[in-house]
Design a protein around this motif. Structure first.
Motif, PDB file in Angstrom:
ATOM      1  N   GLN A   1       0.835  -1.198   0.000  1.00 17.75           N
ATOM      2  CA  GLN A   1       0.000   0.000   0.000  1.00 17.75           C
ATOM      3  C   GLN A   1       0.875   1.255   0.000  1.00 17.75           C
ATOM      4  OE1 GLN A   1      -2.507  -0.376   3.408  1.00 17.75           O
ATOM      5  NE2 GLN A   1      -3.799  -1.940   2.472  1.00 17.75           N
ATOM      6  N   PHE A   2       1.949   1.236   0.778  1.00 19.32           N
ATOM      7  CA  PHE A   2       2.853   2.389   0.814  1.00 19.32           C
ATOM      8  C   PHE A   2       3.614   2.537  -0.496  1.00 19.32           C
ATOM      9  CE2 PHE A   2       2.852   1.482   5.527  1.00 19.32           C
ATOM     10  CZ  PHE A   2       1.986   2.518   5.828  1.00 19.32           C
ATOM     11  N   ILE A   3       4.035   1.422  -1.077  1.00 19.93           N
ATOM     12  CA  ILE A   3       4.779   1.462  -2.328  1.00 19.93           C
ATOM     13  C   ILE A   3       3.888   1.994  -3.449  1.00 19.93           C
ATOM     14  CG2 ILE A   3       5.874   0.020  -4.095  1.00 19.93           C
ATOM     15  CD1 ILE A   3       6.880  -1.734  -1.756  1.00 19.93           C
ATOM     16  N   GLU A   4       2.636   1.561  -3.464  1.00 17.99           N
ATOM     17  CA  GLU A   4       1.711   2.043  -4.490  1.00 17.99           C
ATOM     18  C   GLU A   4       1.546   3.550  -4.412  1.00 17.99           C
ATOM     19  OE1 GLU A   4      -2.948   1.660  -5.809  1.00 17.99           O
ATOM     20  OE2 GLU A   4      -2.280   0.764  -3.938  1.00 17.99           O
ATOM     21  N   VAL A   5       1.369   4.069  -3.235  1.00 19.87           N
ATOM     22  CA  VAL A   5       1.199   5.521  -3.071  1.00 19.87           C
ATOM     23  C   VAL A   5       2.467   6.244  -3.508  1.00 19.87           C
ATOM     24  CG1 VAL A   5       0.909   7.359  -1.364  1.00 19.87           C
ATOM     25  CG2 VAL A   5      -0.545   5.344  -1.290  1.00 19.87           C
ATOM     26  N   ASP A   6       3.631   5.728  -3.110  1.00 22.30           N
ATOM     27  CA  ASP A   6       4.891   6.398  -3.444  1.00 22.30           C
ATOM     28  C   ASP A   6       5.200   6.357  -4.931  1.00 22.30           C
ATOM     29  OD1 ASP A   6       5.383   7.157  -0.887  1.00 22.30           O
ATOM     30  OD2 ASP A   6       6.697   5.470  -0.417  1.00 22.30           O
ATOM     31  N   LEU A   7       4.984   5.220  -5.572  1.00 19.04           N
ATOM     32  CA  LEU A   7       5.404   5.078  -6.960  1.00 19.04           C
ATOM     33  C   LEU A   7       4.341   5.488  -7.974  1.00 19.04           C
ATOM     34  CD1 LEU A   7       7.420   1.754  -6.891  1.00 19.04           C
ATOM     35  CD2 LEU A   7       8.266   4.081  -6.826  1.00 19.04           C
TER      36      LEU A   7
ATOM     37  N   LYS B   1       3.423  12.723  -7.936  1.00 17.64           N
ATOM     38  CA  LYS B   1       3.568  13.497  -9.177  1.00 17.64           C
ATOM     39  C   LYS B   1       5.027  13.720  -9.542  1.00 17.64           C
ATOM     40  CE  LYS B   1      -0.873  15.642  -8.822  1.00 17.64           C
ATOM     41  NZ  LYS B   1      -1.702  16.807  -8.836  1.00 17.64           N
ATOM     42  N   ALA B   2       5.901  13.847  -8.549  1.00 17.65           N
ATOM     43  CA  ALA B   2       7.325  14.075  -8.836  1.00 17.65           C
ATOM     44  C   ALA B   2       7.936  12.850  -9.512  1.00 17.65           C
ATOM     45  CB  ALA B   2       8.078  14.400  -7.552  1.00 17.65           C
ATOM     46  N   ILE B   3       7.556  11.672  -9.075  1.00 16.06           N
ATOM     47  CA  ILE B   3       8.095  10.450  -9.677  1.00 16.06           C
ATOM     48  C   ILE B   3       7.438  10.184 -11.029  1.00 16.06           C
ATOM     49  CG2 ILE B   3       8.223   7.939  -9.417  1.00 16.06           C
ATOM     50  CD1 ILE B   3       8.685   8.358  -6.462  1.00 16.06           C
ATOM     51  N   SER B   4       6.140  10.425 -11.137  1.00 10.98           N
ATOM     52  CA  SER B   4       5.426  10.156 -12.388  1.00 10.98           C
ATOM     53  C   SER B   4       5.873  11.074 -13.513  1.00 10.98           C
ATOM     54  CB  SER B   4       3.923  10.313 -12.180  1.00 10.98           C
ATOM     55  OG  SER B   4       3.461   9.376 -11.250  1.00 10.98           O
ATOM     56  N   SER B   5       6.293  12.271 -13.196  1.00 14.04           N
ATOM     57  CA  SER B   5       6.662  13.228 -14.246  1.00 14.04           C
ATOM     58  C   SER B   5       8.074  13.009 -14.782  1.00 14.04           C
ATOM     59  CB  SER B   5       6.522  14.655 -13.724  1.00 14.04           C
ATOM     60  OG  SER B   5       7.438  14.881 -12.675  1.00 14.04           O
ATOM     61  N   LYS B   6       8.902  12.289 -14.063  1.00 12.62           N
ATOM     62  CA  LYS B   6      10.296  12.072 -14.494  1.00 12.62           C
ATOM     63  C   LYS B   6      10.537  10.574 -14.677  1.00 12.62           C
ATOM     64  CE  LYS B   6      11.760  16.103 -11.964  1.00 12.62           C
ATOM     65  NZ  LYS B   6      12.415  16.613 -10.780  1.00 12.62           N
ATOM     66  N   PRO B   7      10.668  10.122 -15.944  1.00 14.69           N
ATOM     67  CA  PRO B   7      10.858   8.682 -16.182  1.00 14.69           C
ATOM     68  C   PRO B   7      12.118   8.105 -15.532  1.00 14.69           C
ATOM     69  CG  PRO B   7      10.349   9.823 -18.241  1.00 14.69           C
ATOM     70  CD  PRO B   7      10.540  10.861 -17.184  1.00 14.69           C
TER      71      PRO B   7
ATOM     72  N   LEU C   1      13.471   8.994 -12.747  1.00 14.97           N
ATOM     73  CA  LEU C   1      13.244   8.855 -11.317  1.00 14.97           C
ATOM     74  C   LEU C   1      12.385   7.620 -11.027  1.00 14.97           C
ATOM     75  CD1 LEU C   1      13.865  10.122  -8.608  1.00 14.97           C
ATOM     76  CD2 LEU C   1      11.880  11.604  -8.896  1.00 14.97           C
ATOM     77  N   LYS C   2      11.426   7.355 -11.919  1.00 20.29           N
ATOM     78  CA  LYS C   2      10.586   6.165 -11.764  1.00 20.29           C
ATOM     79  C   LYS C   2      11.440   4.905 -11.925  1.00 20.29           C
ATOM     80  CE  LYS C   2       6.019   5.423 -12.695  1.00 20.29           C
ATOM     81  NZ  LYS C   2       4.812   5.534 -13.462  1.00 20.29           N
ATOM     82  N   LYS C   3      12.337   4.883 -12.922  1.00 20.67           N
ATOM     83  CA  LYS C   3      13.226   3.731 -13.124  1.00 20.67           C
ATOM     84  C   LYS C   3      14.174   3.555 -11.935  1.00 20.67           C
ATOM     85  CE  LYS C   3      13.166   3.879 -18.133  1.00 20.67           C
ATOM     86  NZ  LYS C   3      13.899   4.171 -19.358  1.00 20.67           N
ATOM     87  N   ALA C   4      14.677   4.658 -11.418  1.00 24.08           N
ATOM     88  CA  ALA C   4      15.564   4.580 -10.253  1.00 24.08           C
ATOM     89  C   ALA C   4      14.808   4.054  -9.029  1.00 24.08           C
ATOM     90  CB  ALA C   4      16.167   5.948  -9.962  1.00 24.08           C
ATOM     91  N   SER C   5      13.544   4.457  -8.884  1.00 19.94           N
ATOM     92  CA  SER C   5      12.739   3.982  -7.751  1.00 19.94           C
ATOM     93  C   SER C   5      12.472   2.491  -7.852  1.00 19.94           C
ATOM     94  CB  SER C   5      11.416   4.745  -7.696  1.00 19.94           C
ATOM     95  OG  SER C   5      11.630   6.104  -7.510  1.00 19.94           O
TER      96      SER C   5
END
Length: 103
Positions: A63-69, A73-79, A81-85
C-alpha cells in the motif's frame, strides 16, 4: 497507527495463550517430537504462521509502495526517477531476501 496498536495487542494477548495451550496439549497427549504426525503438524502450523506474516507484511508495505510510486507526481513526471525507484525497490527486496538466509 490504530491498526499497529491492535496488532501489537493481539500478538501480546495470543502469544501467552498459545504457549499455555501448547504446553497443556504436550502434557495431556505425551507429545513425541520424532513421530511423523508431529513433524507434519509442525510443518503445517509453521507454514501457516509464516504465510500469515508474509501476507500482512506485503499487504501493508505494498500500500505504501503504491502511493509512493504511482500517485507521486514528482516520480510520475520524471521517467528516470521512476526507473531509479523501481531499481531501488528491487535491489532492496533482493538484499532483504539474501539477509533472510542467515536468520
Amino acid at each position: 497507527m490504530g491498526m499497529t496498536m491492535s496488532m501489537c495487542t493481539m500478538f501480546s494477548d495470543t502469544t501467552p495463550i498459545g504457549i499455555i495451550l501448547g504446553k497443556q496439549i504436550f502434557y495431556l497427549t505425551g507429545y513425541n517430537d520424532s513421530s511423523m504426525n508431529a513433524l507434519i503438524c509442525e510443518c503445517l502450523l509453521g507454514s501457516l504462521s509464516s504465510g500469515i506474516l508474509i501476507y500482512m507484511a506485503f499487504d501493508r508495505h505494498l500500500q505504501f509502495i503504491e502511493v509512493d510510486l504511482f500517485h507521486n507526481k514528482a516520480i510520475s513526471s520524471k521517467p528516470w526517477l521512476k526507473k531509479a525507484s523501481y531499481t531501488a525497490l528491487v535491489i532492496g527486496s533482493a538484499s532483504m531476501s539474501v539477509l533472510a538466509l542467515w536468520s
